[in-house]
Design a protein around this motif. Structure first.
Motif, PDB file in Angstrom:
ATOM      1  N   MET A   1      42.559  17.861  11.271  1.00  0.00           N
ATOM      2  CA  MET A   1      41.657  17.123  10.385  1.00  0.00           C
ATOM      3  C   MET A   1      42.364  16.953   9.043  1.00  0.00           C
ATOM      4  SD  MET A   1      38.038  18.927  11.301  1.00  0.00           S
ATOM      5  CE  MET A   1      37.032  17.692  10.551  1.00  0.00           C
ATOM      6  N   PRO A   2      41.858  16.020   8.212  1.00  0.00           N
ATOM      7  CA  PRO A   2      42.468  15.889   6.879  1.00  0.00           C
ATOM      8  C   PRO A   2      42.384  17.217   6.129  1.00  0.00           C
ATOM      9  CG  PRO A   2      40.955  14.079   7.307  1.00  0.00           C
ATOM     10  CD  PRO A   2      40.776  15.055   8.429  1.00  0.00           C
ATOM     11  N   ARG A   3      43.389  17.517   5.330  1.00  0.00           N
ATOM     12  CA  ARG A   3      43.413  18.796   4.616  1.00  0.00           C
ATOM     13  C   ARG A   3      42.191  18.957   3.703  1.00  0.00           C
ATOM     14  NH1 ARG A   3      48.567  19.923   1.087  1.00  0.00           N
ATOM     15  NH2 ARG A   3      47.481  18.439  -0.254  1.00  0.00           N
ATOM     16  N   SER A   4      41.686  17.823   3.208  1.00  0.00           N
ATOM     17  CA  SER A   4      40.507  17.886   2.321  1.00  0.00           C
ATOM     18  C   SER A   4      39.260  18.360   3.072  1.00  0.00           C
ATOM     19  CB  SER A   4      40.254  16.522   1.683  1.00  0.00           C
ATOM     20  OG  SER A   4      40.065  15.551   2.706  1.00  0.00           O
ATOM     21  N   HIS A   5      39.320  18.401   4.401  1.00  0.00           N
ATOM     22  CA  HIS A   5      38.195  18.889   5.197  1.00  0.00           C
ATOM     23  C   HIS A   5      38.384  20.349   5.613  1.00  0.00           C
ATOM     24  CE1 HIS A   5      37.261  14.498   6.674  1.00  0.00           C
ATOM     25  NE2 HIS A   5      37.202  14.641   5.358  1.00  0.00           N
ATOM     26  N   ALA A   6      39.346  21.012   5.018  1.00  0.00           N
ATOM     27  CA  ALA A   6      39.734  22.341   5.530  1.00  0.00           C
ATOM     28  C   ALA A   6      38.567  23.325   5.555  1.00  0.00           C
ATOM     29  CB  ALA A   6      40.889  22.906   4.694  1.00  0.00           C
ATOM     30  N   PHE A   7      37.758  23.346   4.488  1.00  0.00           N
ATOM     31  CA  PHE A   7      36.670  24.331   4.495  1.00  0.00           C
ATOM     32  C   PHE A   7      35.620  23.984   5.551  1.00  0.00           C
ATOM     33  CE2 PHE A   7      32.611  26.179   3.289  1.00  0.00           C
ATOM     34  CZ  PHE A   7      32.971  27.517   3.252  1.00  0.00           C
ATOM     35  N   ALA A   8      35.274  22.678   5.646  1.00  0.00           N
ATOM     36  CA  ALA A   8      34.311  22.267   6.677  1.00  0.00           C
ATOM     37  C   ALA A   8      34.863  22.619   8.057  1.00  0.00           C
ATOM     38  CB  ALA A   8      34.027  20.780   6.574  1.00  0.00           C
ATOM     39  N   MET A   9      36.162  22.409   8.245  1.00  0.00           N
ATOM     40  CA  MET A   9      36.779  22.727   9.540  1.00  0.00           C
ATOM     41  C   MET A   9      36.692  24.227   9.813  1.00  0.00           C
ATOM     42  SD  MET A   9      40.597  21.936  10.891  1.00  0.00           S
ATOM     43  CE  MET A   9      40.859  21.488  12.594  1.00  0.00           C
ATOM     44  N   PHE A  10      36.942  25.020   8.771  1.00  0.00           N
ATOM     45  CA  PHE A  10      36.843  26.471   8.923  1.00  0.00           C
ATOM     46  C   PHE A  10      35.437  26.859   9.407  1.00  0.00           C
ATOM     47  CE2 PHE A  10      35.332  30.336   6.613  1.00  0.00           C
ATOM     48  CZ  PHE A  10      35.956  31.280   7.409  1.00  0.00           C
ATOM     49  N   GLU A  11      34.420  26.268   8.782  1.00  0.00           N
ATOM     50  CA  GLU A  11      33.042  26.591   9.149  1.00  0.00           C
ATOM     51  C   GLU A  11      32.750  26.163  10.590  1.00  0.00           C
ATOM     52  OE1 GLU A  11      30.426  28.153   7.569  1.00  0.00           O
ATOM     53  OE2 GLU A  11      32.002  28.840   6.228  1.00  0.00           O
ATOM     54  N   TRP A  12      33.131  24.935  10.933  1.00  0.00           N
ATOM     55  CA  TRP A  12      32.850  24.431  12.278  1.00  0.00           C
ATOM     56  C   TRP A  12      33.596  25.262  13.321  1.00  0.00           C
ATOM     57  CZ3 TRP A  12      33.976  18.839  10.297  1.00  0.00           C
ATOM     58  CH2 TRP A  12      32.868  18.385   9.577  1.00  0.00           C
ATOM     59  N   CYS A  13      34.830  25.621  12.984  1.00  0.00           N
ATOM     60  CA  CYS A  13      35.631  26.357  13.963  1.00  0.00           C
ATOM     61  C   CYS A  13      35.144  27.803  14.097  1.00  0.00           C
ATOM     62  CB  CYS A  13      37.109  26.291  13.605  1.00  0.00           C
ATOM     63  SG  CYS A  13      37.760  24.621  13.854  1.00  0.00           S
ATOM     64  N   LEU A  14      34.647  28.368  13.004  1.00  0.00           N
ATOM     65  CA  LEU A  14      34.079  29.717  13.120  1.00  0.00           C
ATOM     66  C   LEU A  14      32.812  29.660  13.991  1.00  0.00           C
ATOM     67  CD1 LEU A  14      34.351  32.674  12.405  1.00  0.00           C
ATOM     68  CD2 LEU A  14      33.269  32.225  10.200  1.00  0.00           C
ATOM     69  N   ASN A  15      32.031  28.602  13.829  1.00  0.00           N
ATOM     70  CA  ASN A  15      30.878  28.417  14.728  1.00  0.00           C
ATOM     71  C   ASN A  15      31.345  28.346  16.176  1.00  0.00           C
ATOM     72  OD1 ASN A  15      29.078  28.287  12.615  1.00  0.00           O
ATOM     73  ND2 ASN A  15      28.974  26.053  12.578  1.00  0.00           N
ATOM     74  N   TRP A  16      32.397  27.578  16.394  1.00  0.00           N
ATOM     75  CA  TRP A  16      32.927  27.412  17.762  1.00  0.00           C
ATOM     76  C   TRP A  16      33.384  28.768  18.327  1.00  0.00           C
ATOM     77  CZ3 TRP A  16      37.981  28.305  19.488  1.00  0.00           C
ATOM     78  CH2 TRP A  16      38.236  27.914  20.804  1.00  0.00           C
ATOM     79  N   CYS A  17      34.049  29.576  17.494  1.00  0.00           N
ATOM     80  CA  CYS A  17      34.496  30.900  17.955  1.00  0.00           C
ATOM     81  C   CYS A  17      33.291  31.717  18.445  1.00  0.00           C
ATOM     82  CB  CYS A  17      35.163  31.677  16.817  1.00  0.00           C
ATOM     83  SG  CYS A  17      36.732  31.023  16.305  1.00  0.00           S
ATOM     84  N   ILE A  18      32.237  31.684  17.648  1.00  0.00           N
ATOM     85  CA  ILE A  18      31.066  32.487  17.992  1.00  0.00           C
ATOM     86  C   ILE A  18      30.405  31.919  19.253  1.00  0.00           C
ATOM     87  CG2 ILE A  18      28.774  33.243  17.183  1.00  0.00           C
ATOM     88  CD1 ILE A  18      30.018  33.071  14.276  1.00  0.00           C
ATOM     89  N   GLU A  19      30.201  30.588  19.260  1.00  0.00           N
ATOM     90  CA  GLU A  19      29.540  29.967  20.415  1.00  0.00           C
ATOM     91  C   GLU A  19      30.286  30.237  21.712  1.00  0.00           C
ATOM     92  OE1 GLU A  19      28.651  26.175  17.622  1.00  0.00           O
ATOM     93  OE2 GLU A  19      29.619  25.794  19.547  1.00  0.00           O
ATOM     94  N   SER A  20      31.602  30.250  21.622  1.00  0.00           N
ATOM     95  CA  SER A  20      32.377  30.360  22.854  1.00  0.00           C
ATOM     96  C   SER A  20      32.676  31.808  23.237  1.00  0.00           C
ATOM     97  CB  SER A  20      33.687  29.567  22.735  1.00  0.00           C
ATOM     98  OG  SER A  20      34.421  30.005  21.622  1.00  0.00           O
ATOM     99  N   GLN A  21      32.485  32.750  22.306  1.00  0.00           N
ATOM    100  CA  GLN A  21      32.885  34.131  22.602  1.00  0.00           C
ATOM    101  C   GLN A  21      31.728  35.127  22.643  1.00  0.00           C
ATOM    102  OE1 GLN A  21      36.266  34.897  23.100  1.00  0.00           O
ATOM    103  NE2 GLN A  21      36.557  32.694  22.979  1.00  0.00           N
ATOM    104  N   ALA A  22      30.693  34.867  21.856  1.00  0.00           N
ATOM    105  CA  ALA A  22      29.697  35.935  21.637  1.00  0.00           C
ATOM    106  C   ALA A  22      28.559  35.873  22.658  1.00  0.00           C
ATOM    107  CB  ALA A  22      29.154  35.848  20.211  1.00  0.00           C
ATOM    108  N   ASN A  23      28.941  35.893  23.919  1.00  0.00           N
ATOM    109  CA  ASN A  23      27.916  35.758  24.962  1.00  0.00           C
ATOM    110  C   ASN A  23      27.084  37.015  25.171  1.00  0.00           C
ATOM    111  OD1 ASN A  23      28.013  33.018  25.896  1.00  0.00           O
ATOM    112  ND2 ASN A  23      30.114  33.473  26.496  1.00  0.00           N
ATOM    113  N   HIS A  24      27.370  38.045  24.408  1.00  0.00           N
ATOM    114  CA  HIS A  24      26.486  39.208  24.483  1.00  0.00           C
ATOM    115  C   HIS A  24      25.195  38.948  23.705  1.00  0.00           C
ATOM    116  CE1 HIS A  24      29.398  39.555  21.274  1.00  0.00           C
ATOM    117  NE2 HIS A  24      28.659  40.441  20.648  1.00  0.00           N
ATOM    118  N   TYR A  25      25.111  37.787  23.054  1.00  0.00           N
ATOM    119  CA  TYR A  25      23.851  37.342  22.448  1.00  0.00           C
ATOM    120  C   TYR A  25      23.396  36.079  23.166  1.00  0.00           C
ATOM    121  CZ  TYR A  25      25.258  40.310  18.547  1.00  0.00           C
ATOM    122  OH  TYR A  25      25.650  41.371  17.786  1.00  0.00           O
ATOM    123  N   LEU A  26      22.078  35.889  23.228  1.00  0.00           N
ATOM    124  CA  LEU A  26      21.564  34.584  23.624  1.00  0.00           C
ATOM    125  C   LEU A  26      21.667  33.709  22.370  1.00  0.00           C
ATOM    126  CD1 LEU A  26      20.177  32.941  25.896  1.00  0.00           C
ATOM    127  CD2 LEU A  26      17.998  33.599  24.906  1.00  0.00           C
TER     128      LEU A  26
END
Lengths: 310, 96
Positions: A91-116
């Motif tokens: 993504m454009p570098r100016s979107h870095a923080f938004a990307m960080f947030e979206w990607c952290l969401n993705w990490c949780i969504e894809s990994q944290a299956n011990h939660y519903l």
């Protein structure tokens, strides 16, 4: 130690070097990045969060960095790496923080299956949680941002985590994502709001993040029992409406917002049924935040009256 | 003479129920799908789940529970509901 206790230049150096370990609710994230604009935004918006020095474990090891080619100089980009793999296009570098947030969401969504997990906001007051489930663009985050600046505690803006063992909503207070007109709406509604850099022309339009209230971050280990499931929708000029919603349809609608309901099989159905059993469900249409807040506050009063009379 | 059908729950499925007011949710363990059923389809599925597999017996039990007569219109409606339940993958209905 809280991140705000580390001065900015030390933080940027650490972020560039061995990385920082950021605690968000139940998750520990090890983040490395040489991008100063990202570091400054994290320092601003995650100031109340706990950072640890070399903990033994991190749930997610992530990096955001620029490609090592000419794109560093011409329309600079940023890549997201998870365990040294880049799962997404840059993504454009100016979107870095938004990307960080979206990607952290993705990490949780894809990994944290011990939660519903559901795509929903969660707020709490008086020990009772309201789950706000709505598709993107419904005004869910704006409503959440308004409520958590008027006495409600933020548990989550994007990801509702339910502990399958006890049915509690697990806190994951992080910056609240605001889009387009909502950015100015919240600036006016919360004059002392701390809002990070605006990422313009993203797939979602202009995106900026609101710093979560300190109390919500400080109580990031304190779960809450869901009491209401609410399907909010912003409609410009609409009369406020708060309509009871059938439990059966509420379960199906909430399951539609879940990331891993089907992975849980029958257990997912049972967890969801228990959750809905103890909740009142409503469809909520609003056009003014002040009105919306009155309605939410009246929920608590109604609940208290019911408890007294029963 | 009415054509009889044999009905059963789809193989390897266990049905899990949740009832609120007059709305019934059923989770089908074989498909992993959750269905919202109106009262009459729910009544049919529950009886099939309890082992009532013959459509004539099923219809007679259902109209008795609902305090109805088994008119041709009611029979057609119940047959259509069975077809819909079959299409949803909750039951298997076949001519017997």
């Amino acid at each position: 130690m809280k991140l705000s206790q580390i001065n900015l230049s030390t933080f940027l150096r650490d972020l560039r070097g061995h990385g920082v370990w950021l605690r968000t609710g139940p998750f520990q994230t090890h983040l490395k990045s040489p991008i100063n604009s990202l570091g400054r935004a994290i320092h601003l918006l995650y100031g109340d969060f706990v950072v640890e020095e070399n903990p033994e474990f991190a749930d997610f090891h992530i990096q955001l960095r620029e490609p090592k080619n000419w794109r560093r100089f011409y329309r600079p980009q940023v890549y997201f790496y998870f365990d040294d793999q880049a799962p997404f296009k840059p993504m454009p570098r100016s979107h870095a923080f938004a990307m960080f947030e979206w990607c952290l969401n993705w990490c949780i969504e894809s990994q944290a299956n011990h939660y519903l997990m559901m795509h929903a906001a969660v707020i709490e007051r008086g020990g009772l949680a309201a789950i706000l489930a709505a598709p993107p663009g419904s005004g869910k985050s704006t409503l959440t941002a308004g409520l958590v600046n008027r006495g409600w505690r933020l548990l989550s803006d994007e990801l509702a985590l339910v502990d399958p063992g006890n049915g509690m909503a697990v806190p994951l207070a992080r910056p609240v994502s605001l889009k387009n007109q909502s950015i100015e709406v919240i600036r006016k509604f919360v004059p002392n709001a701390v809002i990070g850099p605006i990422a313009r022309d993203t797939i979602k339009g202009s995106v900026a993040h609101l710093k979560p209230p300190q109390d919500s971050v400080d109580r990031n280990r304190e779960g809450a029992l869901p009491r209401w499931v609410i399907f909010p929708r912003f409609e410009a000029g609409a009369q406020i409406s708060f309509t009871p919603y059938p439990k059966s349809t509420a379960l199906l609608r909430l399951a539609d917002h879940a990331f891993n309901y089907s992975q849980y099989g029958v257990k997912g159905f049972e967890i969801m049924a228990k959750l809905i059993d103890r909740c009142d469900a409503y469809e909520f249409i609003y056009s003014r935040l002040d009105d919306a807040i009155q309605v939410f506050d009246s929920l608590l009063i109604c609940d208290a009256r019911t408890m007294v009379s029963s | 003479m009415h054509s009889k059908q044999s009905c059963k729950i789809v193989p390897d499925a266990t049905l899990h129920w949740k009832i609120w007011d007059d709305q019934c949710l059923v989770f089908n363990s074989a498909s992993g799908q959750t269905h919202l059923l109106d009262p009459i389809p729910a009544l049919l599925v529950r009886q099939i789940d309890e082992g009532c597999g013959d459509s004539e017996e099923l219809f007679l039990r259902t109209v008795k529970l609902l305090d109805l007569d088994l008119t041709s219109h009611v029979r057609t409606t119940l047959q259509q509901i069975l077809q819909q339940l079959d299409a949803l993958g909750l039951i298997e209905a076949s001519r017997s």
